[in-house]
Design an enzyme around this catalytic site. Structure first.
Site, PDB file in Angstrom:
ATOM      1  N   LYS A 158       4.857  -7.444   3.866  1.00 36.22           N
ATOM      2  CA  LYS A 158       4.856  -8.777   4.501  1.00 36.22           C
ATOM      3  C   LYS A 158       4.612  -9.848   3.445  1.00 36.22           C
ATOM      4  O   LYS A 158       4.056  -9.582   2.373  1.00 36.22           O
ATOM      5  CB  LYS A 158       3.796  -8.886   5.609  1.00 36.22           C
ATOM      6  N   ASP A 160      -5.359  -7.180   8.037  1.00 36.31           N
ATOM      7  CA  ASP A 160      -3.906  -7.323   8.168  1.00 36.31           C
ATOM      8  C   ASP A 160      -3.263  -6.196   8.970  1.00 36.31           C
ATOM      9  O   ASP A 160      -2.064  -6.238   9.246  1.00 36.31           O
ATOM     10  CB  ASP A 160      -3.238  -7.359   6.777  1.00 36.31           C
TER      11      ASP A 160
END
Ligand code: C5P
Length: 297
Positions: free
Chosen positions: A11, A137
């Site tokens: 990401k 995350d």
């Protein structure tokens, strides 16, 4: 024996804002996250022998409780009283300690794979709860796609898909500790905050120029101070005609967005050569349908 194979995607942060430091030592965040095509491959299979047996293609990475993939499997075994063991094969392509959520993505992938392998039928919310105990995350990595993350990173909202970009990832030859960057951050001294509302509008209208103009990360100045080379690489990528450039997460990876594949490849080659970097990759934002694990909020 049955084996499950999953992709663990990298990401980037299109924005990263820190709103305040919390009582629990974590920071209240507001981030726009985007998944990339770049992925690590993970296979998980059952073993009759009790335990977690992790194999990684990079010899310098730990294969025990220091590895989030290992911890994720242990968590699942303990939480759901799973008998027997699991063998995990991890092929890393995402740079390590880079700000690309590689480790968190691996943990998320193991949770998804074991949920399927053992037919646990856990919802995304349940997996996210387990995931958050492994890292801030991990909940986002379970969702993937383009998303707004708040709180520690676990309060998630799906956003319209980001328009397609080619993405150059340039990682200096050192890692950065997220904890060290947050410890060095003085929240009262943050000069520029991202305009998250403007980024959300830009995604809503698929306005590529506005997306690129609103890339902003409050951790950038902190990491730049600790590692000045990161700022220089950012500037260099801007000079290669990127539409937008930003450090991802706590760094040190800098990403640059391009419309054209050829331009991205040329910029990547120049950056690798000029800075003698071991890790410069060209990838893409993921297209609709290729994002996430098919789990919805
Ligand atoms: O949750 P994770 O282990 O990924 O976080 C690594 C470190 O980053 C934490 O120990 C904390 O110092 C910092 N952090 C924070 N606020 C967040 C997320 C991470 O301060 N929301």
């Amino acid at each position: 024996m049955e084996a499950i194979k999953v992709k663990s995607r990298a990401k980037i942060n299109l924005t990263l804002d820190v709103l305040r430091r919390r009582e629990d030592g974590f920071h209240e965040l507001e981030m726009v996250m985007q998944s990339l095509k770049l992925y690590d491959s993970i296979t998980v299979e059952k073993t009759t022998q009790e335990g977690v047996f992790l194999q990684v293609n990079l010899p310098y990475l730990p294969t025990d409780a220091r590895n989030l993939a290992f911890l994720a499997a242990k968590k699942m075994q303990e939480a759901y009283g799973l008998t027997g063991g699991v063998k995990i094969g991890l092929t890393k392509r995402i740079p390590v300690a880079a700000g690309l959520a590689g480790g968190s993505g691996n943990a998320a992938a193991v949770l998804v794979a074991m949920n399927r392998l053992y037919d646990l039928g856990l919802s995304l919310q349940e997996l996210m709860k387990l995931g958050l105990s492994l890292g801030s995350d991990v909940p986002y990595c379970l969702l993937g796609k383009t998303a707004l993350a708040r709180g520690r990173g676990e309060i998630l909202e799906e956003l319209p898909d980001c328009p397609h970009f080619y993405v150059v990832l340039a990682k200096p030859d050192f890692g950065v500790s997220t904890g060290a960057v947050f410890r060095a951050l003085r929240t009262e001294k943050i000069g520029r905050h991202p305009n998250t509302a403007a980024m959300l509008r830009a995604l809503q209208t698929a306005d590529r120029t506005e997306i690129c103009q609103n890339l902003e990360n409050v951790l950038e100045p902190v990491t730049f101070q600790m590692q000045p080379q990161v700022a220089k690489i950012k500037l260099f990528l801007q000079e290669q005609g990127a539409q937008g450039v930003l450090m991802s997460g706590s760094g040190p990876t800098v990403f640059a967005l391009f419309d054209q594949k050829e331009q991205a490849q040329a910029a990547a080659e120049k950056t690798k050569e000029a800075w003698k970097l071991g890790t410069v990759l060209v990838t893409e934002t993921v297209d609709e349908g290729e994002q996430g694990y098919g789990l919805s909020l």
